[in-house]
Design a protein around this motif. Structure first.
Motif, PDB file in Angstrom:
ATOM      1  N   LEU A  27     -15.856  81.833  18.748  1.00 38.99           N
ATOM      2  CA  LEU A  27     -14.650  81.566  17.964  1.00 38.99           C
ATOM      3  C   LEU A  27     -14.931  80.545  16.872  1.00 38.99           C
ATOM      4  O   LEU A  27     -14.484  80.699  15.723  1.00 38.99           O
ATOM      5  CB  LEU A  27     -13.534  81.060  18.892  1.00 38.99           C
ATOM      6  CG  LEU A  27     -12.192  80.726  18.233  1.00 38.99           C
ATOM      7  CD1 LEU A  27     -11.615  81.948  17.539  1.00 38.99           C
ATOM      8  CD2 LEU A  27     -11.211  80.195  19.275  1.00 38.99           C
ATOM      9  N   GLU A  28     -15.718  79.521  17.194  1.00 34.62           N
ATOM     10  CA  GLU A  28     -16.018  78.512  16.176  1.00 34.62           C
ATOM     11  C   GLU A  28     -16.888  79.093  15.067  1.00 34.62           C
ATOM     12  O   GLU A  28     -16.690  78.766  13.888  1.00 34.62           O
ATOM     13  CB  GLU A  28     -16.699  77.289  16.795  1.00 34.62           C
ATOM     14  CG  GLU A  28     -17.053  76.258  15.736  1.00 34.62           C
ATOM     15  CD  GLU A  28     -17.274  74.862  16.268  1.00 34.62           C
ATOM     16  OE1 GLU A  28     -17.197  73.912  15.477  1.00 34.62           O
ATOM     17  OE2 GLU A  28     -17.528  74.727  17.481  1.00 34.62           O
ATOM     18  N   ARG A  29     -17.853  79.951  15.396  1.00 30.70           N
ATOM     19  CA  ARG A  29     -18.654  80.582  14.336  1.00 30.70           C
ATOM     20  C   ARG A  29     -17.762  81.388  13.399  1.00 30.70           C
ATOM     21  O   ARG A  29     -17.943  81.368  12.178  1.00 30.70           O
ATOM     22  CB  ARG A  29     -19.715  81.506  14.960  1.00 30.70           C
ATOM     23  CG  ARG A  29     -20.844  80.767  15.642  1.00 30.70           C
ATOM     24  CD  ARG A  29     -21.965  81.711  16.027  1.00 30.70           C
ATOM     25  NE  ARG A  29     -22.758  81.098  17.080  1.00 30.70           N
ATOM     26  CZ  ARG A  29     -22.651  81.385  18.375  1.00 30.70           C
ATOM     27  NH1 ARG A  29     -21.793  82.305  18.773  1.00 30.70           N
ATOM     28  NH2 ARG A  29     -23.389  80.775  19.265  1.00 30.70           N
ATOM     29  N   PHE A  30     -16.797  82.098  13.970  1.00 27.74           N
ATOM     30  CA  PHE A  30     -15.888  82.891  13.149  1.00 27.74           C
ATOM     31  C   PHE A  30     -15.023  81.986  12.271  1.00 27.74           C
ATOM     32  O   PHE A  30     -14.804  82.270  11.089  1.00 27.74           O
ATOM     33  CB  PHE A  30     -15.007  83.762  14.047  1.00 27.74           C
ATOM     34  CG  PHE A  30     -14.001  84.583  13.286  1.00 27.74           C
ATOM     35  CD1 PHE A  30     -14.383  85.743  12.631  1.00 27.74           C
ATOM     36  CD2 PHE A  30     -12.672  84.198  13.218  1.00 27.74           C
ATOM     37  CE1 PHE A  30     -13.461  86.508  11.924  1.00 27.74           C
ATOM     38  CE2 PHE A  30     -11.743  84.945  12.516  1.00 27.74           C
ATOM     39  CZ  PHE A  30     -12.140  86.102  11.868  1.00 27.74           C
ATOM     40  N   GLU A  38     -18.499  82.629   4.236  1.00 31.02           N
ATOM     41  CA  GLU A  38     -19.829  83.230   4.321  1.00 31.02           C
ATOM     42  C   GLU A  38     -19.943  84.015   5.631  1.00 31.02           C
ATOM     43  O   GLU A  38     -19.164  83.797   6.555  1.00 31.02           O
ATOM     44  CB  GLU A  38     -20.912  82.137   4.287  1.00 31.02           C
ATOM     45  CG  GLU A  38     -20.932  81.331   3.003  1.00 31.02           C
ATOM     46  CD  GLU A  38     -21.973  80.219   3.058  1.00 31.02           C
ATOM     47  OE1 GLU A  38     -22.558  80.035   4.155  1.00 31.02           O
ATOM     48  OE2 GLU A  38     -22.174  79.559   2.042  1.00 31.02           O
ATOM     49  N   PRO A  39     -20.932  84.942   5.720  1.00 31.44           N
ATOM     50  CA  PRO A  39     -21.130  85.659   6.984  1.00 31.44           C
ATOM     51  C   PRO A  39     -21.389  84.676   8.117  1.00 31.44           C
ATOM     52  O   PRO A  39     -22.067  83.656   7.924  1.00 31.44           O
ATOM     53  CB  PRO A  39     -22.358  86.530   6.713  1.00 31.44           C
ATOM     54  CG  PRO A  39     -22.383  86.708   5.235  1.00 31.44           C
ATOM     55  CD  PRO A  39     -21.857  85.408   4.661  1.00 31.44           C
ATOM     56  N   PRO A  40     -20.856  84.938   9.317  1.00 37.95           N
ATOM     57  CA  PRO A  40     -21.077  84.030  10.446  1.00 37.95           C
ATOM     58  C   PRO A  40     -22.554  83.878  10.756  1.00 37.95           C
ATOM     59  O   PRO A  40     -23.310  84.847  10.672  1.00 37.95           O
ATOM     60  CB  PRO A  40     -20.334  84.713  11.607  1.00 37.95           C
ATOM     61  CG  PRO A  40     -19.373  85.644  10.954  1.00 37.95           C
ATOM     62  CD  PRO A  40     -20.023  86.086   9.683  1.00 37.95           C
ATOM     63  N   PRO A  41     -23.016  82.677  11.110  1.00 34.88           N
ATOM     64  CA  PRO A  41     -24.424  82.476  11.460  1.00 34.88           C
ATOM     65  C   PRO A  41     -24.759  83.150  12.780  1.00 34.88           C
ATOM     66  O   PRO A  41     -23.894  83.340  13.630  1.00 34.88           O
ATOM     67  CB  PRO A  41     -24.534  80.948  11.580  1.00 34.88           C
ATOM     68  CG  PRO A  41     -23.149  80.511  11.950  1.00 34.88           C
ATOM     69  CD  PRO A  41     -22.226  81.439  11.229  1.00 34.88           C
ATOM     70  N   SER A  42     -26.036  83.514  12.958  1.00 34.09           N
ATOM     71  CA  SER A  42     -26.477  84.160  14.197  1.00 34.09           C
ATOM     72  C   SER A  42     -26.604  83.124  15.308  1.00 34.09           C
ATOM     73  O   SER A  42     -27.043  81.995  15.067  1.00 34.09           O
ATOM     74  CB  SER A  42     -27.815  84.860  13.990  1.00 34.09           C
ATOM     75  OG  SER A  42     -27.686  85.885  13.019  1.00 34.09           O
ATOM     76  N   PRO A  43     -26.243  83.497  16.520  1.00 35.28           N
ATOM     77  CA  PRO A  43     -26.365  82.560  17.644  1.00 35.28           C
ATOM     78  C   PRO A  43     -27.774  82.605  18.223  1.00 35.28           C
ATOM     79  O   PRO A  43     -28.644  83.326  17.728  1.00 35.28           O
ATOM     80  CB  PRO A  43     -25.356  83.122  18.641  1.00 35.28           C
ATOM     81  CG  PRO A  43     -25.411  84.599  18.409  1.00 35.28           C
ATOM     82  CD  PRO A  43     -25.653  84.774  16.921  1.00 35.28           C
TER      83      PRO A  43
END
Length: 290
Positions: A27-30, A38-43
């Motif tokens: 949820l925080e990445r989104f 910007e596009p969400p970063p990869s985990p």
């Protein structure tokens, strides 16, 4: 207050806690992508599977464009449908709203236990009734007077949703949207809330660790063929010691001059309960070495 959930959990989390933590991270990445554009970063690799499920859900609801960035700006409601039976669980979500200056509100369905049990019996895959009863005992309702962060909350009697309830829900959402949470790092009230949540979490962990210590101590005594009467007396003494230890933690006392209350919330459960383990060993030895 910090910008991430209080770090008061042990390293090895149960699966359900791990899933909740991973969901909050997704949820925080989104939210970061929503704010930054910007596009969400990869985990990390370990969290990749959960992240892919989260992204698939977002795409299915039209929240991401083909390139993976948040869709064009429009009113957006993120609904977290969960029991959230501990105040600390809800506070973690509030922290995210505060960090990104978003609106936050709570809808609490106050359903009588017997009604919950009746509805559960009608499910295709019922939950064990003892699980529902246990959760009902643990459930912490929103405290609108004590907790400023819970003031945008609505408590509904969950028997039948009426038209009046629908109006109240719409009013709650409108009020929340008009009053997004302000990120104020110097807010003493929020700092105190952070401290209280961490304290409750530390005590909850200590309780679990103490229970395991008592269980191991009783097993050791049983292996030494302690008579039943002495086993009963030992159990009573250990449980009394545990109750005293946990009560002192709640009150902030320096239990037997071995625990620094300033450090107990950031310490590991093992270090916080080391004094209790030593006292428990002394009690067991008193019986075994007679």
């Amino acid at each position: 207050g910090g910008s991430s959930p209080p770090r008061c959990l042990p390293p090895q989390l149960p699966p359900w806690k791990r899933s909740r933590r991973e969901l909050l991270q997704c949820l925080e990445r989104f939210l970061r992508a929503l704010v930054i554009g910007e596009p969400p970063p990869s985990p990390s690799a370990a969290a990749q599977e959960g992240w892919e499920r989260f992204l698939a859900s977002c795409r299915g609801q039209g929240l991401l464009d083909p390139g993976g960035s948040p869709a064009a700006a429009r009113p957006l409601y993120l609904i977290l449908d969960d029991n959230f039976y501990y105040q600390s669980m809800r506070y973690e979500v509030y922290q995210l709203a505060r960090k990104y200056s978003l609106s936050f509100c709570q809808l609490f369905l106050d359903c009588p236990l017997e009604c919950c049990l009746q509805r559960n019996r009608l499910r295709s895959h019922p939950v064990p009734e003892q699980t529902i009863c246990l959760m009902a005992r643990k459930l912490e309702m929103p405290d609108l007077k004590k907790n400023a962060w819970e003031r945008n909350s609505l408590i509904l009697k969950s028997l039948d949703c009426t038209l009046e309830d629908e109006y109240r829900i719409i009013s709650l959402l409108a009020t929340a949207l008009e009053n997004p949470v302000k990120h104020n790092e110097e807010n003493p009230e929020e700092k105190e809330a952070d401290r209280a949540i961490c304290a409750a979490s530390a005590i909850h962990q200590a309780d679990g660790t103490c229970r395991r210590i008592v269980s191991r101590a009783m097993k050791d005594a049983k292996d030494k063929n302690l008579p039943p009467r002495e086993m009963k007396s030992l159990a009573e003494e250990l449980n009394k010691l545990k109750a005293e230890f946990l009560e002192d933690l709640r009150r902030g006392n320096n239990w037997k001059n071995q625990i620094s209350i300033e450090n107990q919330y950031s310490a590991s459960p093992a270090s916080v309960t080391s004094a209790f383990q030593q006292e428990a060993s002394n009690v067991v030895n008193k019986y075994i070495l007679k």
